[in-house]
Design a protein around this motif. Structure first.
Motif, PDB file in Angstrom:
ATOM      1  N   GLY A  58      -0.068   6.223   7.295  1.00 38.96           N
ATOM      2  CA  GLY A  58      -1.513   6.137   7.474  1.00 38.96           C
ATOM      3  C   GLY A  58      -1.894   5.538   8.807  1.00 38.96           C
ATOM      4  N   LYS A  59      -2.972   6.059   9.400  1.00 39.98           N
ATOM      5  CA  LYS A  59      -3.485   5.602  10.690  1.00 39.98           C
ATOM      6  C   LYS A  59      -2.403   5.670  11.764  1.00 39.98           C
ATOM      7  CE  LYS A  59      -6.832   2.460   8.536  1.00 39.98           C
ATOM      8  NZ  LYS A  59      -7.311   1.062   8.447  1.00 39.98           N
ATOM      9  N   SER A  60      -1.655   6.745  11.735  1.00 39.98           N
ATOM     10  CA  SER A  60      -0.565   6.914  12.686  1.00 39.98           C
ATOM     11  C   SER A  60      -0.748   8.202  13.458  1.00 39.98           C
ATOM     12  CB  SER A  60       0.784   6.933  11.958  1.00 39.98           C
ATOM     13  OG  SER A  60       0.906   8.110  11.189  1.00 39.98           O
ATOM     14  N   VAL A  61       0.127   8.379  14.448  1.00 37.16           N
ATOM     15  CA  VAL A  61       0.138   9.609  15.223  1.00 37.16           C
ATOM     16  C   VAL A  61       0.494  10.802  14.337  1.00 37.16           C
ATOM     17  CG1 VAL A  61       1.275  10.799  17.123  1.00 37.16           C
ATOM     18  CG2 VAL A  61       0.681   8.401  17.355  1.00 37.16           C
TER      19      VAL A  61
ATOM     20  N   VAL B  63       1.817   5.810   3.545  1.00 37.68           N
ATOM     21  CA  VAL B  63       2.730   4.703   3.827  1.00 37.68           C
ATOM     22  C   VAL B  63       2.175   3.911   5.007  1.00 37.68           C
ATOM     23  CG1 VAL B  63       5.124   4.068   4.249  1.00 37.68           C
ATOM     24  CG2 VAL B  63       4.591   6.224   3.095  1.00 37.68           C
ATOM     25  N   ALA B  64       2.169   2.605   4.858  1.00 35.81           N
ATOM     26  CA  ALA B  64       1.694   1.745   5.935  1.00 35.81           C
ATOM     27  C   ALA B  64       2.835   1.441   6.906  1.00 35.81           C
ATOM     28  CB  ALA B  64       1.124   0.456   5.367  1.00 35.81           C
ATOM     29  N   MET B  65       2.565   1.556   8.177  1.00 38.18           N
ATOM     30  CA  MET B  65       3.565   1.195   9.179  1.00 38.18           C
ATOM     31  C   MET B  65       3.718  -0.320   9.246  1.00 38.18           C
ATOM     32  SD  MET B  65       2.972   3.800  12.389  1.00 38.18           S
ATOM     33  CE  MET B  65       1.368   3.102  12.781  1.00 38.18           C
ATOM     34  N   THR B  66       4.852  -0.748   9.734  1.00 33.99           N
ATOM     35  CA  THR B  66       5.051  -2.172   9.944  1.00 33.99           C
ATOM     36  C   THR B  66       4.237  -2.628  11.154  1.00 33.99           C
ATOM     37  OG1 THR B  66       6.981  -1.794  11.347  1.00 33.99           O
ATOM     38  CG2 THR B  66       7.370  -1.998   8.977  1.00 33.99           C
ATOM     39  N   ASP B  67       4.087  -3.941  11.261  1.00 31.02           N
ATOM     40  CA  ASP B  67       3.306  -4.476  12.388  1.00 31.02           C
ATOM     41  C   ASP B  67       3.943  -4.116  13.727  1.00 31.02           C
ATOM     42  OD1 ASP B  67       1.582  -5.558  10.544  1.00 31.02           O
ATOM     43  OD2 ASP B  67       2.542  -7.545  10.550  1.00 31.02           O
ATOM     44  N   SER B  68       5.264  -4.154  13.782  1.00 33.82           N
ATOM     45  CA  SER B  68       5.936  -3.836  15.047  1.00 33.82           C
ATOM     46  C   SER B  68       5.778  -2.358  15.392  1.00 33.82           C
ATOM     47  CB  SER B  68       7.414  -4.199  14.956  1.00 33.82           C
ATOM     48  OG  SER B  68       8.031  -3.519  13.877  1.00 33.82           O
ATOM     49  N   MET B  69       5.820  -1.470  14.402  1.00 30.87           N
ATOM     50  CA  MET B  69       5.622  -0.043  14.665  1.00 30.87           C
ATOM     51  C   MET B  69       4.214   0.219  15.174  1.00 30.87           C
ATOM     52  SD  MET B  69       7.614   1.612  11.379  1.00 30.87           S
ATOM     53  CE  MET B  69       7.229   3.301  11.838  1.00 30.87           C
ATOM     54  N   ARG B  70       3.225  -0.459  14.588  1.00 26.52           N
ATOM     55  CA  ARG B  70       1.851  -0.275  15.075  1.00 26.52           C
ATOM     56  C   ARG B  70       1.693  -0.792  16.501  1.00 26.52           C
ATOM     57  NH1 ARG B  70       0.336  -1.536   9.641  1.00 26.52           N
ATOM     58  NH2 ARG B  70       0.244  -3.754  10.173  1.00 26.52           N
TER      59      ARG B  70
ATOM     60  N   GLU C 102      13.795  -1.771   8.478  1.00 22.24           N
ATOM     61  CA  GLU C 102      13.941  -0.465   7.849  1.00 22.24           C
ATOM     62  C   GLU C 102      12.649   0.346   7.991  1.00 22.24           C
ATOM     63  OE1 GLU C 102      15.126  -0.842   3.828  1.00 22.24           O
ATOM     64  OE2 GLU C 102      16.790  -2.222   4.251  1.00 22.24           O
ATOM     65  N   GLN C 103      12.800   1.667   7.976  1.00 26.22           N
ATOM     66  CA  GLN C 103      11.631   2.536   8.001  1.00 26.22           C
ATOM     67  C   GLN C 103      10.896   2.431   6.667  1.00 26.22           C
ATOM     68  OE1 GLN C 103      11.456   3.031  11.280  1.00 26.22           O
ATOM     69  NE2 GLN C 103      10.920   5.184  11.047  1.00 26.22           N
ATOM     70  N   PRO C 104       9.591   2.250   6.663  1.00 19.81           N
ATOM     71  CA  PRO C 104       8.861   2.089   5.395  1.00 19.81           C
ATOM     72  C   PRO C 104       9.014   3.273   4.450  1.00 19.81           C
ATOM     73  CG  PRO C 104       7.498   1.416   7.257  1.00 19.81           C
ATOM     74  CD  PRO C 104       8.718   2.061   7.833  1.00 19.81           C
ATOM     75  N   LYS C 105       9.255   4.451   4.980  1.00 18.98           N
ATOM     76  CA  LYS C 105       9.370   5.620   4.105  1.00 18.98           C
ATOM     77  C   LYS C 105      10.647   5.602   3.271  1.00 18.98           C
ATOM     78  CE  LYS C 105       6.572   9.127   6.460  1.00 18.98           C
ATOM     79  NZ  LYS C 105       6.575  10.470   7.086  1.00 18.98           N
TER      80      LYS C 105
ATOM     81  N   LEU D 204       9.764   9.844  17.898  1.00 21.54           N
ATOM     82  CA  LEU D 204      10.981   9.162  17.465  1.00 21.54           C
ATOM     83  C   LEU D 204      10.681   7.826  16.801  1.00 21.54           C
ATOM     84  CD1 LEU D 204      13.352   9.868  20.491  1.00 21.54           C
ATOM     85  CD2 LEU D 204      13.093  11.143  18.368  1.00 21.54           C
ATOM     86  N   LEU D 205       9.563   7.204  17.139  1.00 18.46           N
ATOM     87  CA  LEU D 205       9.185   5.949  16.492  1.00 18.46           C
ATOM     88  C   LEU D 205       9.057   6.118  14.993  1.00 18.46           C
ATOM     89  CD1 LEU D 205       8.136   2.995  16.605  1.00 18.46           C
ATOM     90  CD2 LEU D 205       5.848   3.958  17.009  1.00 18.46           C
ATOM     91  N   LEU D 206       8.567   7.264  14.564  1.00 19.02           N
ATOM     92  CA  LEU D 206       8.331   7.508  13.140  1.00 19.02           C
ATOM     93  C   LEU D 206       9.511   8.167  12.451  1.00 19.02           C
ATOM     94  CD1 LEU D 206       4.650   8.827  13.351  1.00 19.02           C
ATOM     95  CD2 LEU D 206       5.446   6.474  13.047  1.00 19.02           C
ATOM     96  N   THR D 207      10.468   8.695  13.196  1.00 22.67           N
ATOM     97  CA  THR D 207      11.585   9.416  12.581  1.00 22.67           C
ATOM     98  C   THR D 207      12.921   8.698  12.734  1.00 22.67           C
ATOM     99  OG1 THR D 207      11.840  10.717  14.613  1.00 22.67           O
ATOM    100  CG2 THR D 207      10.477  11.653  12.867  1.00 22.67           C
TER     101      THR D 207
END
Length: 938
Positions: free
Chosen positions: A647-650, A223-230, A383-386, A304-307
């Protein structure tokens, strides 16, 4: 030594490596280190069942927690029923709540499988309540936690000294702790009294062969993160990198080779850093201490950014900021150094932009219809991409169930969604329950009713979260005003001169915070938290005021409230009106990861579809076809596994780092095992050297006699049973001193008929001074012993100093610890104070104090402090007594009156002052009554 009846007992070990390991541990005593997710508890329960079926064994489990006791108990009962073993008795749990001394002694004689807490077992062994010679063997779980001073090592030493034939089996599925320090595996083998390690990594030939028998259908979803999450992730990593760089600059003498971004992603990184800094904690600067704490906060933000959803994430950030915001009018700041960075401004601004944009005025709120969000406040609610991917996966599963309605094999068609924690599970449950609900004001948001419903799948939940956030903001502003009101009144008088001794410095190499800076995004200054005096991030005035007032215009309508109540209702609240079995084919279960307990969930649910919402290496081994226990051990089951990750995340880096660290740990263990010589030369049966044993019995108490006398018994120390929480009794026993546990009324250690020692750690010393308990203890020691002593013992890995050097001042107040110690010595001049830097030094001090003294009498020591006719073997529970004696006004003399006249502490707390006075007197009753009835604001 072979496992009894292992060839006749029916085992539940379907995989080849499990069978090989079972046969191996049945032959020799060894330390088993197994990779996570390979079914450690399954092997342990089968080994225990083999001994339980024999019926004439006494096997003790050490180190098991409550959840593991439940697992083992159920597994033993099931296997006993399948094997039809008439002698099997299952698991017996012994703790302080369910077993008295007499009951435990009877149970030990009968035999069976026991799980006993370490503190109870060590006392029972020392008092001969359980004879070590009748114990068949010990099972040690979580052996990676066993250190030289732990109770588990103490238990193993006692057992091996008195029982040379019993077995010791140690298990662990956490290989990393065995790779820390010099020769860690050999050191651990000595602590466990073992000589043979058994290593079973994932890349073991037998393990790999066993797990690759069957391959399930695996779907990997990146799953690709959003621009703001990155952008937020990049900013947080920048803060972590700068923080680590500052730590390296200030602590170059330490082993900082592994202090990098990759290591910071590991869950124990901040713990490792604190452990390395502990010996120098009193010398390091305030800034260093703050940065160490900041690492924990920053790593939590990454998780918490990802959850969390965007609203909860921004609320968490504002909570962090509010904690460190100084009160109005204060010139002192306690904000962490990372909040002074440019990256911190990016984190807060982007996090706010994910939730909403714009600020509404008061007039707009008053003219806005109730139930709608003002137009001047534009909800973004990213929304969370997941979430959308999870909805697509569930749609695919639903179509697959429709095309294949009859489950194949033994799977029942259920869907299992696994998450990292319970908070994420609640979030997913709410999303699945509300993803088909459309907001009642879609037109306001510019959406068409004929629009694809997937586009607004989380809109209802996110708008509810936004209302909750605004309500929290509204309540938070009122609480902050009430908390700071009194402080503001106090500061309205003379000019306040704050103590800026701890004001944090800015990071090196950064621009001065009071210089003009660019505002990113070209937005207005009201777009988020701004910079205050000194360059720190502060909450702007319109945030707690204007934004909080929006709650008046976003109250939920009656229809939305009914939907909320329906979702939150418990279907099983009224069993008479609703009772039916779930249809397993349509069941969706959301469950958090729980170690070996996940295997029980898989066994009971038998899912056909498994969705791993977040990655977990151990669970992947249980499920996925190329190396997972669950699929390989159930050939007839058809299972499809989805595992999604950013992808490409912590998240991806943390998973790969965890797998690599485990592999590297096993590689180091294999290398050390091949070169290990120390552990192989140690007698695993614990046979003492005859010469060393003779020297331990030398009695040098003949003062002036000029000769040494060899006695039949070693020196003896009487220890209060509550002192077995600390490592000192174990160290005394390891140095050849006989430790006699007793329930003492006066003192903690009785070294001789004349010497009584009250031991205090630093934290306990501070608490004892605060509640006055130490003065009562010193008074009773003076009444009954000629040489009373106060032992102040420091932690071995921390500074040997009462107060950090940075906090030393020229003036000492009456409430300082040093002042209280001086007053104590003035009040009790006969009390000798012993300063000890560690429990090891304390054991040496005790040996020196006993050299010219007679041995103490346990019976006499127990009777000291008791009233005439009082039985020392009372049947009252000790833990409530400890709590009772910690209450102000309750002393060692009057607490027995309370115990005999009241049922429990709850009854005491509800009594009037006059009723308490009839038991312990008016002065003490006043203190007790005030303790239970004082206001929290006093």
């Amino acid at each position: 030594m072979t496992t009894p009846q292992s060839s006749q007992v029916k085992l539940s070990l379907p995989l080849e490596y499990q069978k090989d390991l079972f046969q191996e541990i049945g032959q020799d005593d060894e330390l088993v280190i197994l990779a996570r997710g390979l079914g450690l508890l399954r092997i342990v329960t089968n080994f225990l069942h083999a001994h339980d079926a024999a019926g004439d064994n006494l096997v003790i489990i050490v180190g098991a927690n409550e959840r593991e006791n439940g697992w083992i108990g159920e597994a033993l009962a099931e296997q006993a029923a399948v094997s039809q073993a008439p002698k099997a008795r299952g698991l017996s749990i012994v703790n302080t709540e369910n077993q008295s001394v007499g009951t435990r002694q009877k149970l030990y004689v009968k035999g069976g499988i026991f799980s006993i807490t370490s503190r109870i077992l060590v006392v029972d062994l020392l008092t001969n309540l359980i004879d070590p010679e009748i114990i068949t063997g010990l099972i040690v779980l979580h052996s990676d936690r066993v250190i030289a001073t732990s109770l588990e090592a103490f238990i193993l030493r006692i057992f091996r000294q008195k029982n040379k034939a019993g077995f010791i089996k140690a298990f662990s599925d956490n290989p990393e702790p065995f790779c820390t320090g010099f020769a860690p595996l050999a050191t651990m083998m000595r602590n466990l009294f073992l000589r043979k390690p058994s290593l079973w990594p994932r890349f073991h030939v037998t393990v790999a062969k066993s797990l690759e028998v069957k391959k399930a259908e695996v779907v990997e979803l990146e799953v690709a993160m959003t621009d703001s999450m990155r952008e937020i992730q990049t900013a947080v990593l920048e803060c972590i990198e700068v923080s680590i760089s500052e730590l390296k600059k200030g602590n170059s003498v330490l082993d900082i080779e592994d202090w990098n971004i990759d290591s910071a992603l590991h869950k124990n990184f901040d713990v490792i850093v604190k452990r390395q800094l502990d010996p120098l904690w009193h010398r390091i600067s305030w800034k260093t201490k703050q940065i160490v704490n900041d690492l924990t906060v920053l790593r939590e933000i990454l998780h918490l950014l990802l959850t969390y959803d965007c609203v909860m994430f921004y609320q968490h950030l504002e909570t962090i900021l509010a904690i460190h915001t100084p009160p109005p009018g204060s010139t002192r700041t306690s904000q962490p150094p990372w909040l002074f960075l440019e990256a911190a401004q990016t984190i807060f601004n982007v996090a706010k932009a994910r939730v909403y944009t714009g600020i509404a005025s008061k007039a707009t709120i008053n003219n806005n219809p109730i139930g709608q969000i003002p137009r001047s406040l534009t909800p973004v609610l990213e929304e969370q991409p997941k979430w959308s991917l999870l909805a697509d996966v569930l749609d695919e599963i639903e179509r697959d169930i429709h095309l294949n309605p009859v489950p194949q094999g033994s799977s029942n068609g259920a869907t299992l969604i696994m998450c990292s924690d319970e908070k994420t599970c609640r979030q997913i449950r709410e999303y699945l329950q509300t993803m088909n609900e459309r907001p009642l004001d879609c037109e306001e948001q510019g959406r068409d009713d004929n629009e694809d419903p997937k586009g607004v799948s989380a809109a209802y939940m996110m708008r509810r979260r936004l209302r909750g956030y605004l309500a929290w903001k509204h309540d938070f502003s009122k609480i902050s005003a009430s908390l700071f009101a009194e402080d503001q009144r106090a500061r309205s008088g003379p000019a306040f001169t704050g103590d800026q001794r701890h004001q944090p410095d800015s990071f090196r190499g950064q621009a001065p915070p009071n210089k003009r800076r660019r505002i990113r995004g070209g937005g207005t200054g009201a777009s988020g938290p701004s910079r205050g005096r000194g360059g720190a991030i502060t909450i702007t005035e319109d945030q707690p005021a204007n934004v909080a007032e929006l709650i008046a215009g976003v109250r939920p309508t009656e229809e939305e409230q009914e939907i909320k109540q329906e979702i939150g209702a418990d279907l099983f609240e009224n069993m008479d009106n609703y009772f039916e079995l779930y249809e397993m084919g349509n069941l969706i279960v959301v469950h958090p990861y729980d170690g070996d307990m996940d295997e029980r969930v898989l066994e009971e649910l038998k899912p056909k579809y498994v969705i791993m919402y977040e990655l977990d290496p151990a669970f992947i081994r249980r499920v996925e076809g190329t190396g997972k226990v669950y699929r390989s051990s159930h050939d007839e089951r058809n299972i499809r596994v989805y595992f999604m990750y950013y992808g490409k995340s912590v998240e991806e880096q943390r998973y790969l780092s965890a797998v690599r660290k485990e592999k590297d740990a096993f590689t180091k263990l294999i290398r050390e095992k091949g070169n290990m010589t120390i552990a192989l030369t140690i007698d695993s049966k614990g046979i003492d050297d005859p010469q060393e044993h003779f020297l331990r019995t030398i009695n040098t108490r003949i003062a002036g006699g000029g000769r040494l006398v060899a006695t039949a018994e070693p020196p003896r120390v009487i220890v209060d049973v509550r002192e077995f929480r600390c490592p000192l009794p174990s160290l005394l026993h390891g140095r050849g001193t006989a430790v006699v546990p007793c329930m003492l009324t006066v003192g903690d250690y009785i070294l001789s008929p004349e010497i009584c020692v009250e031991r205090k750690s630093i934290n306990d010393l501070i608490k004892s001074f605060k509640d006055g308990r130490l003065y009562n203890q010193c008074e009773t020691m003076l009444l009954h012993y000629k040489s009373p002593m106060l032992l102040i013992e420091f932690d071995q890995n921390k500074s040997f100093n009462l107060e950090p050097f940075a906090d030393l001042t020229s003036t000492i107040g009456q409430h300082d610890l040093q002042t209280k110690l001086v007053l104590l010595t003035i009040a009790f001049p006969r009390i000798k104070i012993i300063w000890s830097s560690s429990p090891y030094q304390t054991a040496e001090i005790f040996e020196e104090l006993k050299k010219t003294q007679q041995e103490p009498d346990p019976i006499a020591a127990i009777k000291v402090g008791l009233e005439d006719g009082e039985d020392s073997t009372n049947t009252y529970n000790q833990n409530p007594q400890d709590i009772l004696r910690a209450i102000p006004g309750v002393t060692g003399k009057n607490y027995r009156n309370i115990v005999s006249d009241t049922e429990n502490i709850i009854e005491l707390s509800n009594m009037e002052e006059k009723e308490i006075a009839t038991m312990i007197g008016p002065e003490a009753a006043k203190k007790v009554y005030r303790f239970f009835n004082r206001s929290v604001f006093e």
